[in-house]
Design an enzyme around this catalytic site. Structure first.
Site, PDB file in Angstrom:
ATOM      1  N   SER A  95      36.105  43.426  52.328  1.00 32.94           N
ATOM      2  CA  SER A  95      36.853  42.190  52.496  1.00 32.94           C
ATOM      3  C   SER A  95      35.987  41.115  53.188  1.00 32.94           C
ATOM      4  O   SER A  95      34.883  40.851  52.729  1.00 32.94           O
ATOM      5  CB  SER A  95      38.139  42.507  53.271  1.00 32.94           C
ATOM      6  N   ASP A 212      45.319  43.833  44.027  1.00 33.53           N
ATOM      7  CA  ASP A 212      44.852  43.728  45.416  1.00 33.53           C
ATOM      8  C   ASP A 212      45.893  43.087  46.336  1.00 33.53           C
ATOM      9  O   ASP A 212      46.179  43.581  47.411  1.00 33.53           O
ATOM     10  CB  ASP A 212      43.552  42.907  45.424  1.00 33.53           C
ATOM     11  N   HIS A 267      45.153  45.907  48.678  1.00 33.63           N
ATOM     12  CA  HIS A 267      43.975  45.519  49.464  1.00 33.63           C
ATOM     13  C   HIS A 267      43.536  46.550  50.507  1.00 33.63           C
ATOM     14  O   HIS A 267      42.381  46.934  50.559  1.00 33.63           O
ATOM     15  CB  HIS A 267      44.217  44.167  50.141  1.00 33.63           C
TER      16      HIS A 267
END
Ligand SMILES: *[C@@H]1O[C@H](CO)[C@@H](O)[C@H](O)[C@H]1NC(C)=O
Ligand SMILES: *[C@@H]1O[C@H](CO)[C@@H](O)[C@H](O)[C@H]1NC(C)=O
Ligand SMILES: *[C@@H]1O[C@H](CO)[C@@H](O)[C@H](O)[C@H]1NC(C)=O
Ligand SMILES: *[C@@H]1O[C@H](CO)[C@@H](O)[C@H](O)[C@H]1NC(C)=O
Length: 286
Positions: A95, A212, A267
């Site tokens: 990320s 995600d 995610h």
């Protein structure tokens, strides 16, 4: 007998030299080493003996600190690891961590990072109403975030430094102190050296997918992004790719970009999903 012993010794030596390269993991926003325990177990299980380091800094709320500061600190933390590893190190970044690693690779001369794995990273920026945005700016929706982000004060918050509002492009280019420099959206003096440094990597692995729920558009994990109509323009048609501003096109023509697209992964699950690990990550960690 003598020959056999020699061969055996050679085999042992060869196997030892041929051990797995160390792996350095850089966490994402609002998390830290704790969230990567499963991933460390996966690596230990499939590639026993691998030296794995999850860099323990700028965790949780501190992950909101300005990115260039974080880049410097992560660089200092990684330096001793890469100095020791004569055959290179793999960098696996999740990320926001993917942007920290991207910047680190461009600004660190003579690094020996072998493979850079960006796991669901907003590499081309972020533009979406998400849980993370509401945590930081509860009163904003995506259309007003540029007002708080694209100025000197806003740029002290990490997420503002990759906030990429396609409807306020000139303000983004002028006021964002991180992503436009990194991706060469605006020319600057360090572009040539940053590109050379970045191109020292042997492989770039981009992992992401449509479910995600945080990275917006999710294609940003593969260097795609919105145009002014909020239609996604894929990596190959991005200006930074076509102009090869930071080395992406060169990497691609070298055959050194691997994409891994997986549906059905939220995610915060990317780093603890064993299917994702075996299909998208494991083979690169040699
Ligand atoms: C890795 O596995 C070995 C044995 O399989 C175990 O002794 C060691 O504690 C494990 N390390 C981590 C970090 O899980
Ligand atoms: C890309 O190249 C074109 C033509 O040389 C130039 O006009 C444009 O400013 C460049 N864009 C970027 C982002 O480098
Ligand atoms: C370029 O590099 C120099 C020296 O590393 C640094 O002082 C300067 O801030 C960099 N420029 C940009 C635009 O980041
Ligand atoms: C794990 O990843 C696979 C795709 O590689 C996906 O189909 C599955 O839904 C994921 N599971 C979880 C819990 O994220």
């Amino acid at each position: 007998m003598r020959t056999q012993t020699t061969i055996l010794l050679l085999l042992v030596t060869w196997t030892c030299i041929d051990g797995y390269r160390p792996v350095v993991i850089v966490h994402g926003i609002f998390d830290g080493p704790k969230q990567f325990k499963t991933l460390v177990l996966f690596i230990n299980k499939t590639h026993p003996g691998t030296e794995v380091t999850v860099v323990d800094m700028y965790k949780n709320m501190c992950s909101l600190k300005p990115l260039w500061k974080q880049v410097q600190a992560f660089q200092r933390a990684i330096e001793p690891i890469i100095r020791k590893a004569h055959d290179g190190v793999h960098l696996l970044c999740f990320s926001q961590g993917g942007l920290i690693c991207r910047a680190l690779l461009s600004t660190m001369p003579d690094h020996n990072i072998h493979t850079f794995i960006a796991l669901s990273s907003p590499l081309a920026g972020q533009f979406g109403d998400t849980y993370y945005l509401r945590q930081v700016f509860p009163d904003c929706v995506k259309d007003t975030v540029f007002l708080v982000c694209y100025n000197r004060v806003g740029q002290r918050v990490s997420i503002c430094q990759y906030w990429n509002d396609p409807h306020h492009r000139s303000s983004y280019l002028k006021n964002n102190r991180f992503l436009p420099l990194l991706n060469g959206d605006i020319p600057h003096n360090n572009m040539t050296s940053w590109k050379q440094n970045f191109l020292r990597i042997k492989k770039l692995v981009l992992i992401g997918g449509p479910d995600d729920g945080v990275i917006t558009p999710w294609q940003s994990s593969h260097f795609g992004f919105y145009d002014t109509e909020e239609l996604v323009v894929e990596m190959q048609n991005q200006e930074f790719y076509r102009n090869d501003t930071f080395g992406l096109k060169t990497l691609s023509s070298r055959g050194d970009i691997a994409l891994c697209l997986r549906p059905g992964v939220k995610h915060t699950h990317w780093h603890s999903n064993f299917t994702v690990f075996t299909e998208c990550i494991e083979k690169w960690l040699t």
